[in-house]
Design an enzyme around this catalytic site. Structure first.
Site, PDB file in Angstrom:
ATOM      1  N   LYS A 106       3.207  -9.728  -8.556  1.00 15.46           N
ATOM      2  CA  LYS A 106       2.136 -10.338  -9.071  1.00 15.46           C
ATOM      3  C   LYS A 106       1.727 -10.074 -10.368  1.00 15.46           C
ATOM      4  CE  LYS A 106       0.548 -12.175  -4.508  1.00 15.46           C
ATOM      5  NZ  LYS A 106       1.272 -11.038  -3.770  1.00 15.46           N
ATOM      6  N   CYS A 126      -2.059 -12.862   3.031  1.00 16.66           N
ATOM      7  CA  CYS A 126      -0.727 -13.200   3.859  1.00 16.66           C
ATOM      8  C   CYS A 126      -1.074 -13.426   5.277  1.00 16.66           C
ATOM      9  CB  CYS A 126       0.439 -12.432   3.463  1.00 16.66           C
ATOM     10  SG  CYS A 126       0.500 -10.678   3.891  1.00 16.66           S
ATOM     11  N   ASP A 152      -5.572  -9.322  -3.768  1.00 17.50           N
ATOM     12  CA  ASP A 152      -4.407  -9.630  -2.766  1.00 17.50           C
ATOM     13  C   ASP A 152      -4.826  -8.758  -1.753  1.00 17.50           C
ATOM     14  OD1 ASP A 152      -2.399 -10.393  -1.697  1.00 17.50           O
ATOM     15  OD2 ASP A 152      -0.912  -9.966  -2.749  1.00 17.50           O
ATOM     16  N   GLY A 208       3.687  -4.501  -7.809  1.00 17.69           N
ATOM     17  CA  GLY A 208       3.384  -5.204  -9.012  1.00 17.69           C
ATOM     18  C   GLY A 208       4.067  -6.665  -9.274  1.00 17.69           C
ATOM     19  N   ALA A 262      -2.420  -4.064  -6.358  1.00 20.31           N
ATOM     20  CA  ALA A 262      -1.276  -4.669  -7.031  1.00 20.31           C
ATOM     21  C   ALA A 262      -0.093  -4.307  -6.142  1.00 20.31           C
ATOM     22  CB  ALA A 262      -1.259  -4.045  -8.668  1.00 20.31           C
TER      23      ALA A 262
END
Length: 409
Positions: free
Chosen positions: A235, A350, A297, A233, A230
């Site tokens: 997202k 990313c 992520d 945070g 996370a």
């Protein structure tokens, strides 16, 4: 520049700190400082190569080198700054910090550089500044045009309006995102967090592509959702806005990031979010395996963010993508085990490099089955019929991202 060279600082953070120390600067001065910081960092290898023609023994003093690099960027790439002005500013700075003898050296190097009359285009300087191994990997993944855009395309600041919030006029009037229609894009307006509505929780600062990832998870009211990595945070709060009666657990390796998440949830007037410190590379933190959706992520090379984080070019080595891909796979396997059978899992990075994207997807099919992306808030033509998706600055206006959708077997 000195903080980047000496302390390995991030350009964005160092520049932001300096601009806050000098609130008296006019917008045009702040814009020039921003261009010099990012432009110099992006093209540092090309600038060094030309400076060191006139200083063949190199420059070991980072404070002096910083002045020389910023001046060289103006001499070689900026038409609107006269060469004599760039030289004078640098020599004055070196004299103040290191005395007249070193200033004389700086003056000689920069005047020789200016007398060559050479000018570089941004494309030429950027291409020279990307290591060959990385340039070839970027080209193989996204093509030459998008590879160049990843390094130098203009970047807007993305804003995410709070779901259901009443927006201040200035925010409502901003242009929408190309991928996320609810996103708002701003450039050259200073720190949006100082604008009306931020303190009241009307919006948060979040890059448009990152918003798209949160939406691609497809969280529905009442579900149990896990945000495995996370961070601070952004997202997580996007997902929390859509869960209503559901339950969200946000995890990260670093407790200080989770503390920032708690603060952000309060600012956005969201219910408390359950947080846990978890190192997914060694275990699942005692979490139950009953989550409807899991977002991973994962840590990566960050090559999709080069236009915002040019210092990555200095830090990334040829072996790093494979190392980070292995870490990403390990985290994905561990976090995905917390999804219930048939539960949804979304991997996001990313990065655009195949090693960290398609190659990772191919290695986890023993536990995860590719599933169609579903996100009602994203354009249907973007996700329809796809199990994975790349977002790119040239095609979508966002930073570079890769996401892949799965079901747990």
């Amino acid at each position: 520049m000195e903080r980047v060279l000496v302390d390995d600082a991030f350009v964005a953070a160092a520049l932001d700190a300096e601009l806050k120390r000098h609130p008296q600067l006019e917008p045009r001065e702040r814009a020039l400082a921003t261009e010099l910081a990012y432009g110099t960092m992006r093209t540092e290898p090309a600038l060094r190569a030309r400076l060191f023609v006139h200083a063949p023994r190199g420059v070991s003093d980072e404070r002096v080198l910083s002045q020389l690099l910023v001046a060289a960027y103006q001499i070689l790439l900026l038409e609107r700054v006269p060469a004599f002005a760039a030289v004078d500013a640098a020599v004055t700075g070196v004299k103040r910090e290191r005395g007249p003898r070193v200033a004389g050296f700086a003056n000689a190097v920069l005047r020789k550089l200016a007398r060559t009359g050479e000018k570089l285009t941004s494309a030429q300087a950027l291409r020279e500044s990307v290591p060959d191994w990385l340039w070839q990997s970027l080209r193989a993944a996204v093509g030459e045009e998008e590879a160049l855009a990843l390094v130098c395309a203009d970047a807007y600041t993305g804003l995410r309006p709070r779901l259901g919030a009443e927006l201040p006029d200035w925010l409502a009037e901003l242009p929408p995102g190309r991928v996320v229609s609810s996103a708002r894009l701003v450039r050259g307006e200073g720190d949006p967090r100082q604008r009306p509505g931020y303190a009241e929780g009307a919006f948060t600062v979040q890059e448009e592509g990152a918003q798209a990832i949160g939406l691609a998870l497809g969280a529905q009211p009442g579900e149990r959702v896990l945000d495995a990595c996370a961070g601070r945070g952004q997202k997580s709060t996007l997902v929390a806005e859509r869960l209503e009666r559901g339950h969200l657990v946000a995890c990260d390796l670093y407790p200080e990031k989770l503390a920032a998440l708690d603060t952000e949830a309060q600012r956005l007037n969201l219910p408390p979010i359950e947080t846990r410190g978890v190192d997914w590379s060694v275990g699942a933190g005692g979490l139950s395996a009953d989550f409807d959706r899991v977002l991973v992520d994962a840590p990566c090379s960050g090559t999709g963010t080069l236009r915002r984080r040019p210092e990555i070019l200095r830090r990334l080595g040829p072996s790093d993508p494979a190392r980070l891909a292995a870490l990403s796979e390990s985290i994905l396997r561990s976090a995905a085990s917390r999804a219930k059978p048939g539960g949804a899992v979304l991997l996001a990075v990313c990065s655009v490099l195949r090693e960290e994207c398609e190659d990772v997807v191919a290695r986890v099919t023993d536990i995860l089955e590719p599933a169609l992306l579903f996100a009602s808030e994203l354009p249907p033509e973007l996700v329809a019929g796809k199990t994975s998706l790349r977002l790119l600055p040239g095609s979508h206006g966002t930073d570079g991202y890769f996401m892949a959708s799965f079901r747990r077997r």
